[in-house]
Enzyme design. Structure first.
Site, mmCIF file in Angstrom:
data_model
loop_
_atom_site.group_PDB
_atom_site.id
_atom_site.type_symbol
_atom_site.label_atom_id
_atom_site.label_comp_id
_atom_site.label_asym_id
_atom_site.label_seq_id
_atom_site.Cartn_x
_atom_site.Cartn_y
_atom_site.Cartn_z
ATOM 1 C CB VAL A 40 -31.681 -66.107 -71.037
ATOM 2 C CG1 VAL A 40 -32.354 -65.211 -70.011
ATOM 3 C CG2 VAL A 40 -30.230 -66.369 -70.677
ATOM 4 C CB CYS A 41 -31.851 -68.578 -67.045
ATOM 5 S SG CYS A 41 -31.415 -69.281 -65.448
ATOM 6 C CB THR A 42 -35.390 -71.543 -65.490
ATOM 7 O OG1 THR A 42 -35.628 -70.243 -64.939
ATOM 8 C CG2 THR A 42 -34.264 -72.238 -64.723
ATOM 9 C CB THR A 60 -32.792 -74.435 -69.907
ATOM 10 O OG1 THR A 60 -33.382 -73.594 -68.907
ATOM 11 C CG2 THR A 60 -32.772 -75.866 -69.434
ATOM 12 C CB ALA A 90 -26.825 -72.181 -70.614
#
Length: 167
Positions: A40-42, A60, A90
């Site tokens: 998730v995310c970066t 991302t 994301a």
């Protein structure tokens, strides 16, 4: 052997993880037999550094979305992207969407729907602008500037690796 690999995001932690050869090797080795490889995310940058996004569609945080190209991935502007056993989410708020996707895969859609109700998950953001496309240009510009150094560091560290057999 783990069934599910999950890599969270962040900034300094992601940079450190991208440079941690022990972690990268662990992800590569575990991915071969894991049922799900997720971030998730970066955290997607860490999967990319391990070669687990090569040839995959992925998402991302917007700040590094386009850097997914450096890992051989196809960046996708979606909250959750599944490509085979790789599932990426994301930004931070997409973490719940990602979790529900994983639950649906593990326990079925009805179970995920029940959890959605249990959590009263019905997002209604108090302000518009949760994406670059909907944000006030002044806010978006300031946020891009804030993330610029991180984005450049991820790009400079990106080492495309061959896709492991399990991804």
């Amino acid at each position: 052997q783990y069934d599910l690999l999950f890599v969270p995001g962040g900034t300094a932690g992601v940079i450190a993880a991208m440079q941690d050869e022990t972690l990268i090797t662990f992800l590569q080795e575990q991915s071969a037999a894991a049922r799900y490889i997720t971030s998730v995310c970066t955290g997607a940058a860490v999967l990319g550094q391990a070669g687990l996004l090569h040839g995959k569609r992925a998402t991302t945080h917007w700040a590094i979305l386009e850097t997914l190209n450096a890992f051989g991935a196809t960046p996708t502007h979606e909250r959750v992207v599944r490509d085979g056993k790789v599932i990426t989410g994301a930004g931070v708020s997409a973490g719940l969407d990602l979790a529900l996707e994983i639950v649906a895969n593990l326990r079925g859609k009805d179970y995920a729907r029940a959890l959605t109700l249990q959590a009263e998950y019905a997002p209604q953001p108090p302000f518009p602008g949760g994406s670059l496309g909907t944000a006030d240009p002044r806010v978006a510009g300031a946020m891009k500037g804030m993330f610029q150094g991180f984005t450049e560091e991820v790009r400079s560290l990106a080492k495309p690796a061959p896709s492991p057999s399990g991804a």
